[in-house]
Design a protein around this motif. Structure first.
Motif, PDB file in Angstrom:
ATOM      1  N   ARG A 184      17.857 -22.434  31.306  1.00  0.00           N
ATOM      2  CA  ARG A 184      17.561 -21.460  32.352  1.00  0.00           C
ATOM      3  C   ARG A 184      17.493 -20.050  31.755  1.00  0.00           C
ATOM      4  NH1 ARG A 184      14.813 -19.546  36.167  1.00  0.00           N
ATOM      5  NH2 ARG A 184      15.844 -17.988  37.437  1.00  0.00           N
ATOM      6  N   ASP A 187      14.398 -19.680  29.815  1.00  0.00           N
ATOM      7  CA  ASP A 187      13.304 -19.574  30.763  1.00  0.00           C
ATOM      8  C   ASP A 187      13.152 -18.131  31.256  1.00  0.00           C
ATOM      9  OD1 ASP A 187      11.341 -21.071  31.928  1.00  0.00           O
ATOM     10  OD2 ASP A 187      12.409 -21.235  33.832  1.00  0.00           O
ATOM     11  N   LEU A 188      14.285 -17.518  31.552  1.00  0.00           N
ATOM     12  CA  LEU A 188      14.269 -16.131  32.029  1.00  0.00           C
ATOM     13  C   LEU A 188      13.697 -15.198  30.963  1.00  0.00           C
ATOM     14  CD1 LEU A 188      17.653 -15.707  33.939  1.00  0.00           C
ATOM     15  CD2 LEU A 188      15.350 -15.441  34.882  1.00  0.00           C
ATOM     16  N   ILE A 191      10.042 -15.520  31.156  1.00  0.00           N
ATOM     17  CA  ILE A 191       9.491 -14.806  32.315  1.00  0.00           C
ATOM     18  C   ILE A 191       9.452 -13.302  32.033  1.00  0.00           C
ATOM     19  CG2 ILE A 191       9.924 -14.191  34.741  1.00  0.00           C
ATOM     20  CD1 ILE A 191      11.187 -17.010  35.039  1.00  0.00           C
ATOM     21  N   GLY A 194       6.760 -12.374  29.646  1.00  0.00           N
ATOM     22  CA  GLY A 194       5.464 -12.433  30.320  1.00  0.00           C
ATOM     23  C   GLY A 194       5.211 -11.197  31.164  1.00  0.00           C
ATOM     24  N   ILE A 195       6.252 -10.762  31.856  1.00  0.00           N
ATOM     25  CA  ILE A 195       6.114  -9.583  32.710  1.00  0.00           C
ATOM     26  C   ILE A 195       5.807  -8.342  31.869  1.00  0.00           C
ATOM     27  CG2 ILE A 195       7.416  -8.012  34.224  1.00  0.00           C
ATOM     28  CD1 ILE A 195       8.781 -10.561  35.343  1.00  0.00           C
ATOM     29  N   THR A 226      17.126  -9.833  31.347  1.00  0.00           N
ATOM     30  CA  THR A 226      15.939 -10.615  31.672  1.00  0.00           C
ATOM     31  C   THR A 226      15.951 -11.035  33.139  1.00  0.00           C
ATOM     32  OG1 THR A 226      17.075 -12.556  30.777  1.00  0.00           O
ATOM     33  CG2 THR A 226      15.504 -11.458  29.343  1.00  0.00           C
ATOM     34  N   ALA A 230      13.035 -10.143  35.906  1.00  0.00           N
ATOM     35  CA  ALA A 230      12.405 -11.173  36.730  1.00  0.00           C
ATOM     36  C   ALA A 230      12.602 -10.871  38.212  1.00  0.00           C
ATOM     37  CB  ALA A 230      12.983 -12.540  36.384  1.00  0.00           C
ATOM     38  N   THR A 233      10.296  -8.005  39.886  1.00  0.00           N
ATOM     39  CA  THR A 233       8.970  -8.440  40.290  1.00  0.00           C
ATOM     40  C   THR A 233       9.017  -9.198  41.604  1.00  0.00           C
ATOM     41  OG1 THR A 233       8.522  -8.647  37.978  1.00  0.00           O
ATOM     42  CG2 THR A 233       6.902  -9.570  39.455  1.00  0.00           C
TER      43      THR A 233
ATOM     44  N   SER B  35      15.748 -17.318  23.504  1.00  0.00           N
ATOM     45  CA  SER B  35      14.358 -17.618  23.142  1.00  0.00           C
ATOM     46  C   SER B  35      14.133 -17.763  21.646  1.00  0.00           C
ATOM     47  CB  SER B  35      13.366 -16.605  23.734  1.00  0.00           C
ATOM     48  OG  SER B  35      13.231 -15.482  22.889  1.00  0.00           O
TER      49      SER B  35
END
Lengths: 249, 95
Positions: A184, A187-188, A191, A194-195, A226, A230, A233, B35
Protein backbone atom coordinates in the motif's frame (compact mmCIF):
# COMPACT_ATOMS: atom_id res chain seq x y z
CA UNK A 1 1.74 -16.40 -12.26
CA UNK A 2 -1.45 -15.51 -10.46
CA UNK A 3 -1.89 -11.77 -10.27
CA UNK A 4 -2.93 -11.99 -6.64
CA UNK A 5 -1.13 -14.98 -5.21
CA UNK A 6 -2.54 -16.22 -1.92
CA UNK A 7 -1.08 -14.43 1.06
CA UNK A 8 0.46 -17.71 2.20
CA UNK A 9 2.82 -17.66 -0.74
CA UNK A 10 3.72 -14.02 -0.28
CA UNK A 11 4.02 -14.59 3.42
CA UNK A 12 6.45 -17.41 2.81
CA UNK A 13 8.48 -15.29 0.43
CA UNK A 14 8.55 -12.49 2.92
CA UNK A 15 9.35 -14.89 5.73
CA UNK A 16 12.42 -15.96 3.84
CA UNK A 17 13.38 -12.35 3.30
CA UNK A 18 13.05 -11.61 6.97
CA UNK A 19 15.11 -14.68 7.77
CA UNK A 20 12.21 -15.88 9.87
CA UNK A 21 11.39 -19.17 8.35
CA UNK A 22 12.69 -22.50 7.31
CA UNK A 23 11.00 -23.84 4.25
CA UNK A 24 8.87 -26.91 4.71
CA UNK A 25 11.63 -28.94 3.10
CA UNK A 26 14.34 -27.65 5.40
CA UNK A 27 12.13 -28.20 8.42
CA UNK A 28 11.50 -31.77 7.33
CA UNK A 29 15.22 -32.33 6.86
CA UNK A 30 15.97 -30.87 10.26
CA UNK A 31 13.47 -33.00 12.15
CA UNK A 32 14.55 -36.17 10.30
CA UNK A 33 18.21 -35.58 11.19
CA UNK A 34 17.31 -34.73 14.74
CA UNK A 35 15.31 -37.94 15.12
CA UNK A 36 18.25 -39.95 13.82
CA UNK A 37 20.78 -38.28 16.12
CA UNK A 38 18.47 -38.86 19.08
CA UNK A 39 18.19 -42.54 18.30
CA UNK A 40 21.92 -42.95 17.70
CA UNK A 41 22.74 -41.39 21.06
CA UNK A 42 20.09 -43.39 22.96
CA UNK A 43 20.96 -47.09 22.69
CA UNK A 44 17.96 -48.01 24.87
CA UNK A 45 15.58 -46.59 22.27
CA UNK A 46 14.63 -48.59 19.21
CA UNK A 47 13.45 -45.40 17.60
CA UNK A 48 13.02 -41.68 18.05
CA UNK A 49 10.80 -38.98 16.66
CA UNK A 50 10.43 -35.22 16.49
CA UNK A 51 7.14 -33.41 15.86
CA UNK A 52 6.55 -29.75 15.23
CA UNK A 53 3.13 -28.84 16.53
CA UNK A 54 1.05 -25.72 16.13
CA UNK A 55 -2.37 -25.41 17.73
CA UNK A 56 -2.56 -29.19 18.28
CA UNK A 57 -1.86 -29.73 14.56
CA UNK A 58 1.30 -31.51 13.57
CA UNK A 59 3.25 -29.46 11.03
CA UNK A 60 6.03 -31.90 10.33
CA UNK A 61 7.30 -35.07 11.82
CA UNK A 62 10.67 -36.75 11.77
CA UNK A 63 10.81 -40.43 12.57
CA UNK A 64 13.55 -43.04 12.43
CA UNK A 65 11.26 -45.87 11.31
CA UNK A 66 7.71 -46.89 10.55
CA UNK A 67 6.90 -48.04 14.08
CA UNK A 68 7.82 -44.60 15.45
CA UNK A 69 5.70 -42.99 12.77
CA UNK A 70 2.80 -45.28 13.61
CA UNK A 71 3.05 -44.61 17.36
CA UNK A 72 3.13 -40.90 16.54
CA UNK A 73 0.28 -40.98 14.04
CA UNK A 74 -1.86 -42.79 16.61
CA UNK A 75 -1.50 -39.87 19.00
CA UNK A 76 -2.90 -37.40 16.50
CA UNK A 77 -5.64 -39.74 15.35
CA UNK A 78 -6.72 -40.44 18.92
CA UNK A 79 -5.99 -36.96 20.22
CA UNK A 80 -4.03 -38.29 23.20
CA UNK A 81 -0.57 -39.60 24.05
CA UNK A 82 2.68 -38.70 25.79
CA UNK A 83 3.97 -36.49 23.02
CA UNK A 84 0.83 -34.37 22.81
CA UNK A 85 0.78 -34.22 26.62
CA UNK A 86 4.41 -33.05 26.73
CA UNK A 87 3.58 -30.39 24.15
CA UNK A 88 0.44 -29.14 25.91
CA UNK A 89 1.85 -29.32 29.46
CA UNK A 90 5.23 -27.98 28.36
CA UNK A 91 6.89 -30.57 30.57
CA UNK A 92 8.38 -34.07 30.19
CA UNK A 93 5.95 -36.98 29.99
CA UNK A 94 6.94 -40.63 30.25
CA UNK A 95 5.06 -43.87 29.88
CA UNK A 96 6.99 -46.73 31.48
CA UNK A 97 4.75 -49.51 30.30
CA UNK A 98 1.92 -49.15 27.82
CA UNK A 99 0.24 -52.29 29.16
CA UNK A 100 -0.15 -50.88 32.69
CA UNK A 101 -0.26 -47.06 32.22
CA UNK A 102 -3.83 -45.78 31.96
CA UNK A 103 -3.36 -42.05 31.45
CA UNK A 104 -3.76 -42.40 27.68
CA UNK A 105 -5.93 -45.55 27.54
CA UNK A 106 -6.65 -45.60 23.81
CA UNK A 107 -3.15 -44.69 22.74
CA UNK A 108 -1.46 -47.07 25.21
CA UNK A 109 -3.61 -49.97 24.06
CA UNK A 110 -2.98 -49.27 20.38
CA UNK A 111 0.75 -48.67 20.93
CA UNK A 112 1.08 -51.87 22.98
CA UNK A 113 -0.64 -53.78 20.17
CA UNK A 114 1.92 -52.40 17.73
CA UNK A 115 4.77 -53.46 20.02
CA UNK A 116 5.64 -50.16 21.73
CA UNK A 117 6.06 -50.62 25.49
CA UNK A 118 7.80 -47.46 26.73
CA UNK A 119 7.94 -43.84 25.65
CA UNK A 120 9.53 -40.68 26.95
CA UNK A 121 8.73 -37.29 25.48
CA UNK A 122 10.18 -33.86 26.07
CA UNK A 123 8.64 -30.62 24.75
CA UNK A 124 10.39 -28.25 22.35
CA UNK A 125 10.06 -24.88 24.01
CA UNK A 126 10.63 -21.51 22.47
CA UNK A 127 10.22 -18.86 25.12
CA UNK A 128 6.82 -19.55 26.62
CA UNK A 129 5.55 -21.38 23.56
CA UNK A 130 5.74 -25.09 22.95
CA UNK A 131 6.58 -25.63 19.28
CA UNK A 132 6.63 -29.42 19.35
CA UNK A 133 8.02 -32.43 21.14
CA UNK A 134 10.75 -35.02 20.87
CA UNK A 135 10.26 -38.63 21.94
CA UNK A 136 12.05 -41.90 22.28
CA UNK A 137 10.31 -45.27 22.08
CA UNK A 138 11.24 -48.75 23.29
CA UNK A 139 9.80 -52.21 22.76
CA UNK A 140 10.83 -53.09 26.34
CA UNK A 141 9.00 -51.67 29.40
CA UNK A 142 10.82 -49.23 31.71
CA UNK A 143 13.61 -48.97 29.18
CA UNK A 144 14.60 -45.38 29.88
CA UNK A 145 16.70 -44.36 32.85
CA UNK A 146 17.65 -40.92 34.12
CA UNK A 147 20.62 -40.53 31.70
CA UNK A 148 18.28 -41.14 28.74
CA UNK A 149 15.79 -38.59 30.00
CA UNK A 150 18.48 -36.00 30.72
CA UNK A 151 20.03 -36.51 27.29
CA UNK A 152 16.70 -36.03 25.54
CA UNK A 153 16.07 -32.88 27.58
CA UNK A 154 19.41 -31.44 26.49
CA UNK A 155 18.84 -32.35 22.85
CA UNK A 156 15.38 -30.81 22.98
CA UNK A 157 16.73 -27.55 24.36
CA UNK A 158 19.28 -27.25 21.56
CA UNK A 159 16.75 -28.30 18.93
CA UNK A 160 14.19 -25.75 20.14
CA UNK A 161 16.58 -22.91 19.53
CA UNK A 162 17.29 -24.12 16.02
CA UNK A 163 13.75 -25.04 15.06
CA UNK A 164 12.19 -21.93 16.52
CA UNK A 165 12.37 -20.25 13.16
CA UNK A 166 10.04 -22.70 11.54
CA UNK A 167 7.15 -20.80 10.15
CA UNK A 168 3.88 -21.12 11.96
CA UNK A 169 0.60 -19.92 10.57
CA UNK A 170 0.77 -17.08 13.08
CA UNK A 171 3.90 -15.58 11.53
CA UNK A 172 2.31 -15.95 8.10
CA UNK A 173 -0.62 -13.83 9.18
CA UNK A 174 1.58 -11.22 10.76
CA UNK A 175 3.83 -11.10 7.72
CA UNK A 176 1.04 -10.77 5.20
CA UNK A 177 -0.39 -7.83 7.16
CA UNK A 178 3.06 -6.26 7.02
CA UNK A 179 3.36 -7.06 3.34
CA UNK A 180 -0.03 -5.58 2.51
CA UNK A 181 0.96 -2.45 4.39
CA UNK A 182 4.22 -2.26 2.46
CA UNK A 183 2.48 -2.73 -0.89
CA UNK A 184 0.00 0.00 0.00
CA UNK A 185 2.84 2.37 0.89
CA UNK A 186 4.60 1.56 -2.36
CA UNK A 187 1.36 2.15 -4.21
CA UNK A 188 1.03 5.59 -2.65
CA UNK A 189 4.53 6.48 -3.81
CA UNK A 190 3.49 5.47 -7.31
CA UNK A 191 0.39 7.65 -7.12
CA UNK A 192 2.35 10.62 -5.75
CA UNK A 193 5.00 10.21 -8.46
CA UNK A 194 2.28 10.16 -11.12
CA UNK A 195 0.69 13.29 -9.75
CA UNK A 196 4.00 15.17 -9.72
CA UNK A 197 4.80 13.98 -13.23
CA UNK A 198 1.47 15.25 -14.51
CA UNK A 199 1.38 18.44 -12.49
CA UNK A 200 4.98 19.52 -12.89
CA UNK A 201 5.94 17.82 -16.12
CA UNK A 202 8.63 15.65 -14.53
CA UNK A 203 10.01 12.29 -15.52
CA UNK A 204 9.45 9.40 -13.13
CA UNK A 205 12.99 9.62 -11.77
CA UNK A 206 12.70 13.39 -11.34
CA UNK A 207 9.42 12.98 -9.52
CA UNK A 208 10.98 10.46 -7.14
CA UNK A 209 13.93 12.77 -6.62
CA UNK A 210 11.59 15.66 -5.85
CA UNK A 211 9.71 13.51 -3.35
CA UNK A 212 12.82 12.30 -1.52
CA UNK A 213 14.10 15.86 -1.40
CA UNK A 214 10.83 17.05 0.09
CA UNK A 215 10.84 14.25 2.68
CA UNK A 216 14.40 15.11 3.65
CA UNK A 217 13.88 18.82 4.01
CA UNK A 218 10.53 18.70 5.80
CA UNK A 219 11.26 15.68 7.99
CA UNK A 220 7.84 14.33 7.10
CA UNK A 221 7.81 10.56 6.58
CA UNK A 222 7.60 9.40 3.00
CA UNK A 223 4.44 7.53 3.79
CA UNK A 224 2.67 10.65 5.09
CA UNK A 225 4.05 12.87 2.37
CA UNK A 226 2.82 10.61 -0.42
CA UNK A 227 -0.53 10.04 1.29
CA UNK A 228 -1.00 13.79 1.53
CA UNK A 229 -0.21 14.34 -2.14
CA UNK A 230 -2.67 11.61 -3.10
CA UNK A 231 -5.33 13.11 -0.81
CA UNK A 232 -4.85 16.64 -2.15
CA UNK A 233 -5.98 15.48 -5.55
CA UNK A 234 -8.93 13.60 -4.16
CA UNK A 235 -10.08 16.86 -2.55
CA UNK A 236 -9.74 18.61 -5.86
CA UNK A 237 -7.48 21.24 -4.32
CA UNK A 238 -4.70 20.72 -6.79
CA UNK A 239 -6.63 19.66 -9.82
CA UNK A 240 -9.85 21.00 -11.26
CA UNK A 241 -12.76 19.00 -9.89
CA UNK A 242 -14.36 18.79 -13.27
CA UNK A 243 -11.77 17.79 -15.83
CA UNK A 244 -12.91 18.27 -19.36
CA UNK A 245 -12.64 15.50 -21.93
CA UNK A 246 -9.33 16.81 -23.26
CA UNK A 247 -7.76 16.68 -19.82
CA UNK A 248 -8.97 13.13 -19.36
CA UNK A 249 -6.64 12.14 -22.17
CA UNK B 1 27.92 3.83 -12.19
CA UNK B 2 30.44 5.62 -10.08
CA UNK B 3 28.95 8.95 -9.08
CA UNK B 4 30.79 11.32 -6.74
CA UNK B 5 31.30 9.92 -3.24
CA UNK B 6 29.37 6.72 -4.07
CA UNK B 7 31.70 4.64 -1.94
CA UNK B 8 31.46 7.00 1.00
CA UNK B 9 27.67 6.94 0.83
CA UNK B 10 27.67 3.16 0.71
CA UNK B 11 30.06 2.74 3.61
CA UNK B 12 28.18 5.20 5.81
CA UNK B 13 24.79 3.69 4.90
CA UNK B 14 26.13 0.25 5.72
CA UNK B 15 27.51 1.52 9.01
CA UNK B 16 24.12 3.08 9.84
CA UNK B 17 22.32 -0.20 9.15
CA UNK B 18 24.79 -2.22 11.22
CA UNK B 19 24.68 0.28 14.04
CA UNK B 20 20.86 0.42 14.12
CA UNK B 21 20.54 -3.35 14.43
CA UNK B 22 17.92 -3.64 11.67
CA UNK B 23 18.08 -6.83 9.67
CA UNK B 24 18.72 -6.79 5.94
CA UNK B 25 15.14 -8.00 5.44
CA UNK B 26 13.66 -5.15 7.46
CA UNK B 27 15.74 -2.56 5.62
CA UNK B 28 14.86 -3.99 2.23
CA UNK B 29 11.14 -4.18 3.02
CA UNK B 30 11.04 -0.51 3.98
CA UNK B 31 13.13 0.45 0.96
CA UNK B 32 10.69 -1.53 -1.18
CA UNK B 33 7.72 0.26 0.37
CA UNK B 34 9.33 3.58 -0.61
CA UNK B 35 9.30 2.36 -4.22
CA UNK B 36 12.81 0.93 -4.24
CA UNK B 37 13.35 -1.09 -7.41
CA UNK B 38 16.41 -3.18 -6.58
CA UNK B 39 16.05 -6.75 -5.28
CA UNK B 40 16.94 -7.66 -1.73
CA UNK B 41 19.90 -9.74 -2.83
CA UNK B 42 21.41 -6.91 -4.82
CA UNK B 43 20.75 -4.35 -2.09
CA UNK B 44 22.64 -6.56 0.31
CA UNK B 45 25.45 -6.95 -2.22
CA UNK B 46 25.52 -3.18 -2.66
CA UNK B 47 25.76 -2.58 1.06
CA UNK B 48 28.59 -5.06 1.33
CA UNK B 49 30.42 -3.20 -1.42
CA UNK B 50 30.12 -5.95 -4.02
CA UNK B 51 28.14 -4.06 -6.64
CA UNK B 52 27.00 -0.51 -7.37
CA UNK B 53 23.42 0.78 -7.44
CA UNK B 54 22.05 3.75 -9.42
CA UNK B 55 22.36 7.01 -7.46
CA UNK B 56 18.61 7.48 -7.03
CA UNK B 57 18.23 3.97 -5.60
CA UNK B 58 21.07 4.72 -3.18
CA UNK B 59 19.17 7.79 -2.01
CA UNK B 60 15.89 5.89 -1.64
CA UNK B 61 17.79 3.30 0.40
CA UNK B 62 19.32 6.05 2.54
CA UNK B 63 15.87 7.49 3.09
CA UNK B 64 14.51 4.07 4.10
CA UNK B 65 17.36 3.50 6.55
CA UNK B 66 16.91 6.96 8.06
CA UNK B 67 13.15 6.53 8.44
CA UNK B 68 13.71 3.23 10.23
CA UNK B 69 16.25 4.87 12.52
CA UNK B 70 13.94 7.82 13.19
CA UNK B 71 11.24 5.36 14.19
CA UNK B 72 13.38 3.79 16.91
CA UNK B 73 12.43 4.68 20.47
CA UNK B 74 14.57 7.63 21.58
CA UNK B 75 17.32 7.00 24.10
CA UNK B 76 16.72 8.03 27.69
CA UNK B 77 17.88 11.58 28.40
CA UNK B 78 19.22 13.06 31.61
CA UNK B 79 17.09 15.79 33.17
CA UNK B 80 18.51 19.18 34.24
CA UNK B 81 18.01 20.24 37.86
CA UNK B 82 15.75 23.17 37.04
CA UNK B 83 13.61 20.99 34.80
CA UNK B 84 12.94 18.72 37.76
CA UNK B 85 12.16 21.68 40.02
CA UNK B 86 9.66 22.94 37.45
CA UNK B 87 8.21 19.51 36.88
CA UNK B 88 7.63 18.96 40.58
CA UNK B 89 6.27 22.45 41.11
CA UNK B 90 3.78 21.79 38.34
CA UNK B 91 2.76 18.49 39.88
CA UNK B 92 2.26 20.14 43.30
CA UNK B 93 0.15 22.87 41.76
CA UNK B 94 2.57 25.67 42.79
CA UNK B 95 3.44 26.77 39.26
Amino acid sequence: MDLFPPSGELGTALGRIRGLTLTQETAQNAVDLLARVTQETTPNAFGAGVSLIHQAQRLSVGATDDLVRLADDLQYELGEGPCLAAWSSRGPVGVDDTTTDHRFPQWSAAAADAGVRACFSFPLLRGRDAIGAMKIYSTAPSAFGEPDRARLARLATAASALLGHVQTSETTTRLSTELRESLRARDLVGIAKGILMQREGLTEAEALMALTLRARTTGVSFRRLTAEIAAETADGTAFGTDPGPSEML
Amino acid sequence: MAFPHAEEQRALTYAAVTDSGFSMGEVWLHYFSLSGEVDEYEVEAYLEGLMPMPPLECDVLALAVNELIDGLPPRKRAPFSDELVRAHAGADGVA
